[in-house]
Design a protein around this motif. Structure first.
Motif, PDB file in Angstrom:
ATOM      1  N   PRO A 125      25.399  -5.091  13.822  1.00  0.00           N
ATOM      2  CA  PRO A 125      26.253  -5.300  14.946  1.00  0.00           C
ATOM      3  C   PRO A 125      25.963  -5.354  16.390  1.00  0.00           C
ATOM      4  CG  PRO A 125      26.477  -3.166  14.083  1.00  0.00           C
ATOM      5  CD  PRO A 125      25.464  -3.956  13.323  1.00  0.00           C
ATOM      6  N   MET A 126      26.399  -6.529  17.095  1.00  0.00           N
ATOM      7  CA  MET A 126      26.046  -6.720  18.467  1.00  0.00           C
ATOM      8  C   MET A 126      26.890  -6.042  19.481  1.00  0.00           C
ATOM      9  SD  MET A 126      24.364 -10.367  18.108  1.00  0.00           S
ATOM     10  CE  MET A 126      24.107 -10.474  19.749  1.00  0.00           C
TER      11      MET A 126
ATOM     12  N   ARG B 142      19.704  -3.905  24.346  1.00  0.00           N
ATOM     13  CA  ARG B 142      21.108  -4.298  24.804  1.00  0.00           C
ATOM     14  C   ARG B 142      22.109  -4.960  23.907  1.00  0.00           C
ATOM     15  NH1 ARG B 142      21.549  -9.869  25.947  1.00  0.00           N
ATOM     16  NH2 ARG B 142      19.526 -11.170  25.557  1.00  0.00           N
ATOM     17  N   LEU B 143      21.381  -5.263  22.898  1.00  0.00           N
ATOM     18  CA  LEU B 143      22.216  -5.607  21.454  1.00  0.00           C
ATOM     19  C   LEU B 143      22.834  -4.575  20.488  1.00  0.00           C
ATOM     20  CD1 LEU B 143      20.075  -8.799  20.586  1.00  0.00           C
ATOM     21  CD2 LEU B 143      21.983  -8.814  22.254  1.00  0.00           C
ATOM     22  N   VAL B 144      22.423  -3.341  20.777  1.00  0.00           N
ATOM     23  CA  VAL B 144      22.978  -2.352  19.903  1.00  0.00           C
ATOM     24  C   VAL B 144      23.983  -1.601  20.517  1.00  0.00           C
ATOM     25  CG1 VAL B 144      21.936  -0.513  18.650  1.00  0.00           C
ATOM     26  CG2 VAL B 144      20.401  -2.360  19.131  1.00  0.00           C
ATOM     27  N   ARG B 145      24.935  -1.342  19.754  1.00  0.00           N
ATOM     28  CA  ARG B 145      26.118  -0.676  20.177  1.00  0.00           C
ATOM     29  C   ARG B 145      25.888   1.069  19.939  1.00  0.00           C
ATOM     30  NH1 ARG B 145      31.237  -1.867  20.645  1.00  0.00           N
ATOM     31  NH2 ARG B 145      30.871  -3.940  19.424  1.00  0.00           N
ATOM     32  N   GLY B 146      25.806   1.825  21.144  1.00  0.00           N
ATOM     33  CA  GLY B 146      25.429   3.211  21.098  1.00  0.00           C
ATOM     34  C   GLY B 146      26.705   3.836  20.722  1.00  0.00           C
ATOM     35  N   SER B 147      26.424   4.965  20.005  1.00  0.00           N
ATOM     36  CA  SER B 147      27.612   6.102  19.561  1.00  0.00           C
ATOM     37  C   SER B 147      27.390   7.525  20.351  1.00  0.00           C
ATOM     38  CB  SER B 147      27.396   6.229  18.061  1.00  0.00           C
ATOM     39  OG  SER B 147      26.205   6.778  17.600  1.00  0.00           O
TER      40      SER B 147
ATOM     41  N   ILE C 251      22.350   5.131  23.097  1.00  0.00           N
ATOM     42  CA  ILE C 251      21.760   4.546  21.939  1.00  0.00           C
ATOM     43  C   ILE C 251      21.093   5.770  20.856  1.00  0.00           C
ATOM     44  CG2 ILE C 251      20.619   2.734  20.732  1.00  0.00           C
ATOM     45  CD1 ILE C 251      21.469   0.950  22.868  1.00  0.00           C
ATOM     46  N   LEU C 252      21.363   6.017  20.010  1.00  0.00           N
ATOM     47  CA  LEU C 252      20.718   6.879  19.178  1.00  0.00           C
ATOM     48  C   LEU C 252      19.849   6.473  17.964  1.00  0.00           C
ATOM     49  CD1 LEU C 252      23.763   9.505  18.663  1.00  0.00           C
ATOM     50  CD2 LEU C 252      22.134   9.398  20.588  1.00  0.00           C
ATOM     51  N   HIS C 253      19.134   7.215  17.422  1.00  0.00           N
ATOM     52  CA  HIS C 253      18.365   6.798  16.411  1.00  0.00           C
ATOM     53  C   HIS C 253      19.235   6.259  15.287  1.00  0.00           C
ATOM     54  CE1 HIS C 253      14.233   7.873  17.614  1.00  0.00           C
ATOM     55  NE2 HIS C 253      14.803   9.156  18.015  1.00  0.00           N
ATOM     56  N   ASP C 254      20.344   6.931  14.971  1.00  0.00           N
ATOM     57  CA  ASP C 254      21.017   6.481  13.957  1.00  0.00           C
ATOM     58  C   ASP C 254      21.752   5.114  14.317  1.00  0.00           C
ATOM     59  OD1 ASP C 254      22.380   9.791  13.190  1.00  0.00           O
ATOM     60  OD2 ASP C 254      20.659   8.730  12.556  1.00  0.00           O
ATOM     61  N   ASP C 255      21.672   4.735  15.414  1.00  0.00           N
ATOM     62  CA  ASP C 255      22.432   3.273  15.989  1.00  0.00           C
ATOM     63  C   ASP C 255      21.450   2.336  15.613  1.00  0.00           C
ATOM     64  OD1 ASP C 255      23.802   4.988  18.844  1.00  0.00           O
ATOM     65  OD2 ASP C 255      24.785   4.736  16.887  1.00  0.00           O
ATOM     66  N   LEU C 256      20.129   2.521  15.782  1.00  0.00           N
ATOM     67  CA  LEU C 256      19.331   1.564  15.245  1.00  0.00           C
ATOM     68  C   LEU C 256      19.205   1.435  13.816  1.00  0.00           C
ATOM     69  CD1 LEU C 256      15.980   2.951  17.560  1.00  0.00           C
ATOM     70  CD2 LEU C 256      17.819   1.079  17.900  1.00  0.00           C
TER      71      LEU C 256
ATOM     72  N   ALA D 264      21.833   1.908  11.865  1.00  0.00           N
ATOM     73  CA  ALA D 264      22.947   1.218  11.471  1.00  0.00           C
ATOM     74  C   ALA D 264      22.906  -0.283  11.834  1.00  0.00           C
ATOM     75  CB  ALA D 264      24.228   1.916  12.187  1.00  0.00           C
ATOM     76  N   TYR D 265      22.108  -0.506  13.098  1.00  0.00           N
ATOM     77  CA  TYR D 265      21.760  -2.006  13.232  1.00  0.00           C
ATOM     78  C   TYR D 265      21.284  -2.791  12.119  1.00  0.00           C
ATOM     79  CZ  TYR D 265      20.529  -6.022  16.300  1.00  0.00           C
ATOM     80  OH  TYR D 265      20.332  -7.281  16.823  1.00  0.00           O
ATOM     81  N   LEU D 266      20.277  -2.370  11.723  1.00  0.00           N
ATOM     82  CA  LEU D 266      19.146  -2.713  10.931  1.00  0.00           C
ATOM     83  C   LEU D 266      20.229  -3.047   9.404  1.00  0.00           C
ATOM     84  CD1 LEU D 266      15.990  -1.133  11.317  1.00  0.00           C
ATOM     85  CD2 LEU D 266      16.817  -3.514  11.872  1.00  0.00           C
ATOM     86  N   ALA D 267      21.027  -1.951   9.023  1.00  0.00           N
ATOM     87  CA  ALA D 267      21.627  -1.927   7.782  1.00  0.00           C
ATOM     88  C   ALA D 267      22.717  -2.809   7.848  1.00  0.00           C
ATOM     89  CB  ALA D 267      22.103  -0.423   7.458  1.00  0.00           C
ATOM     90  N   GLN D 268      23.342  -3.125   8.781  1.00  0.00           N
ATOM     91  CA  GLN D 268      24.683  -3.912   8.570  1.00  0.00           C
ATOM     92  C   GLN D 268      24.578  -5.131   8.311  1.00  0.00           C
ATOM     93  OE1 GLN D 268      28.040  -3.010   9.391  1.00  0.00           O
ATOM     94  NE2 GLN D 268      27.280  -1.138   9.491  1.00  0.00           N
ATOM     95  N   GLY D 269      23.075  -6.003   8.304  1.00  0.00           N
ATOM     96  CA  GLY D 269      23.191  -7.027   7.990  1.00  0.00           C
ATOM     97  C   GLY D 269      23.585  -8.117   8.553  1.00  0.00           C
ATOM     98  N   GLN D 270      24.365  -8.116   9.694  1.00  0.00           N
ATOM     99  CA  GLN D 270      24.949  -9.299  10.367  1.00  0.00           C
ATOM    100  C   GLN D 270      23.873 -10.019  11.220  1.00  0.00           C
ATOM    101  OE1 GLN D 270      28.261  -7.936  12.764  1.00  0.00           O
ATOM    102  NE2 GLN D 270      29.086  -6.750  10.982  1.00  0.00           N
ATOM    103  N   SER D 271      24.000 -11.365  11.230  1.00  0.00           N
ATOM    104  CA  SER D 271      22.893 -12.123  11.817  1.00  0.00           C
ATOM    105  C   SER D 271      22.956 -11.928  13.310  1.00  0.00           C
ATOM    106  CB  SER D 271      23.354 -13.725  11.494  1.00  0.00           C
ATOM    107  OG  SER D 271      24.515 -14.156  12.060  1.00  0.00           O
ATOM    108  N   ASN D 272      21.706 -12.079  13.821  1.00  0.00           N
ATOM    109  CA  ASN D 272      21.571 -11.950  15.234  1.00  0.00           C
ATOM    110  C   ASN D 272      20.551 -13.071  15.605  1.00  0.00           C
ATOM    111  OD1 ASN D 272      20.926 -11.198  17.857  1.00  0.00           O
ATOM    112  ND2 ASN D 272      20.065  -9.307  17.309  1.00  0.00           N
ATOM    113  N   ALA D 273      20.777 -14.102  16.599  1.00  0.00           N
ATOM    114  CA  ALA D 273      20.148 -15.170  16.677  1.00  0.00           C
ATOM    115  C   ALA D 273      19.056 -14.674  17.981  1.00  0.00           C
ATOM    116  CB  ALA D 273      20.903 -16.177  17.252  1.00  0.00           C
ATOM    117  N   SER D 274      19.296 -13.728  18.582  1.00  0.00           N
ATOM    118  CA  SER D 274      18.136 -13.192  19.545  1.00  0.00           C
ATOM    119  C   SER D 274      17.231 -12.656  19.057  1.00  0.00           C
ATOM    120  CB  SER D 274      19.148 -12.589  20.766  1.00  0.00           C
ATOM    121  OG  SER D 274      20.148 -13.410  21.312  1.00  0.00           O
TER     122      SER D 274
END
Length: 424
Positions: free
Chosen positions: A126-127, A154-159, A165-170, A172-182
């Motif tokens: 998620p971006m 800058r593309l990661v949502r912090g919780s 931004i926490l380690h868990d947010d990173l 979660a960013y990887l686990a979501q599997g949503q495309s990210n063109a950047s």
């Protein structure tokens, strides 16, 4: 129940040992008669080992890459019937096999020996929209972790508090599997620590051994000459336009084979094999041209036999047939042996100059470089001509430098005046 032991068969040609290339079965598999059990590699080709019986595999006699003596135990199969151990009266029948790439279920599969590749290549999730110059809140440890993963913070949502931004947010960013063109651009700069160990076995081992043996035993020297191939290329284009639809298209290689055949009439010492142990040079009347061909398992040299008796189209058809067989892994031992001189070409990738390695026990190899258009001075005028280098190597133990130069000059003359290729 009984045990049927299959021993490494005598493949002939005085071969005392072969390399076990790949298993097609594993312990516990049920096999039927004539099912291929393994591929073994001789100095010349891959050979199938089929099963002479029905039964269950209970033991394998070696690992891929292992060199095994003829007569050693290859495989044991449990079969129905009385008795403990039974051996075939004759060794298991063998048949030539396509020379194919190792199967991925064999031990030859390469595996990483260090940490897996960083997840940067699949950084997705998620971006959150931030300006390019906005610095998101994150600890130094999180920033380092994101850098290792190739993630732009800058593309990661912090919780965390205030959007930190926490380690868990990173994760979660990887686990979501949503495309990210950047992300892919950032992933290109991610650090990598992975390694691979690739066993040198099968065809690759044979190639390595032959190349090393050739460079250690022969006294290589190379000779390079440029050739104006404008005329022969014009002739080739004319013949293809007139006869291509009915006789097949001609490449430059059949013309080169013809030039070699004609030149060898005056330089028979180039069409020879040198037995350095017996100290005997054998000159051959038949011109069996090995044509170096790249395949998925490495360099192979199928042989155009009796090139001296072939027309341009006959040579072209045979070159195409052999190249296809080699690339598809279907070239037989006979088609891969017996050459008297070799022609090697990388086509459009041929570069300007090369130093080909001799195909022992031959004493000469002719290398073809790419064709380029260049300005040349002819009779005081600058004209554009199609030029090509021949980079050839010879065994200086039996071929003098002057003879090698004259041989290549003879080929040059024939190709620059292509009508002379057919004047008897």
């Amino acid at each position: 129940m009984g045990t049927h032991v299959i021993k490494m068969p005598d493949i002939g040609e005085g071969i005392a040992e072969v390399e076990l290339s790949v298993w097609h079965v594993k312990v516990g598999d049920m096999v039927v008669e004539d099912q291929v059990l393994a591929d073994v590699m001789t100095d010349k080709a891959m050979v199938d080992i089929p099963s002479p019986v029905h039964g269950k595999v209970i033991a394998l006699g070696g690992q891929p890459g292992e060199v095994m003596a003829v007569g050693s135990v290859l495989i044991s199969i449990e079969v129905e019937g009385a008795g403990n151990v039974k051996e075939s009266a004759q060794p298991a029948p063998v048949k030539e096999a396509p020379v194919a790439a190792p199967k991925v279920d064999a031990v030859t599969e390469s595996k990483p020996v260090a940490a897996a590749a960083p997840k940067a290549a699949v950084c997705q999730g998620p971006m959150v929209a931030r300006e390019a110059d906005e610095r998101p809140l994150a600890s130094p440890a999180v920033r380092k972790h994101a850098l290792d993963l190739g993630i732009q913070l800058r593309l990661v949502r912090g919780s965390g508090p205030a959007g930190r931004i926490l380690h868990d947010d990173l994760e979660a960013y990887l686990a979501q599997g949503q495309s990210n063109a950047s992300t892919p651009a950032a992933a290109a700069y991610a650090q990598r620590t992975d390694e691979q160990q690739i066993p040198v076995i099968g065809m690759r081992r044979k190639i390595a051994q032959r190349m090393q043996d050739a460079t250690q035993r022969a006294a290589h020297f190379s000779y390079v000459e440029e050739i104006d191939v404008t005329a022969v290329e014009e002739l080739r284009a004319h013949l293809n336009e007139k006869h291509g639809a009915t006789r097949g298209k001609l490449t430059l290689l059949p013309f080169l084979l013809r030039a070699m055949v004609v030149a060898l009439r005056d330089f028979p010492q180039m069409n020879a094999r040198y037995d350095d142990e017996a100290q005997v040079i054998t000159r051959l009347g038949a011109v069996h041209v090995g044509v170096a061909t790249q395949s998925d398992v490495g360099l192979m040299v199928p042989v155009v036999r009796h090139a001296e008796a072939r027309s341009l189209w006959d040579s072209a058809a045979e070159i195409a047939r052999l190249a296809t067989a080699a690339r598809n892994g279907k070239a037989s031992r006979d088609e891969l042996s017996g050459s008297t001189i070799t022609l090697t070409s990388l086509g459009a990738l041929g570069g300007i100059v090369s130093t080909p390695v001799l195909n022992l026990p031959e004493v000469a190899i002719v290398g073809v470089n790419k064709i380029v258009e260049r300005p040349m001075v002819i009779k005081g005028q600058i004209v554009i001509r199609k030029m090509m280098n021949l980079s050839s190597s010879f065994d200086h133990r039996v071929v003098d430098g002057m003879d090698a130069a004259l041989f290549i000059q003879a080929i040059r003359g024939l190709l620059e005046q292509p009508a002379t290729l057919f004047v008897e």
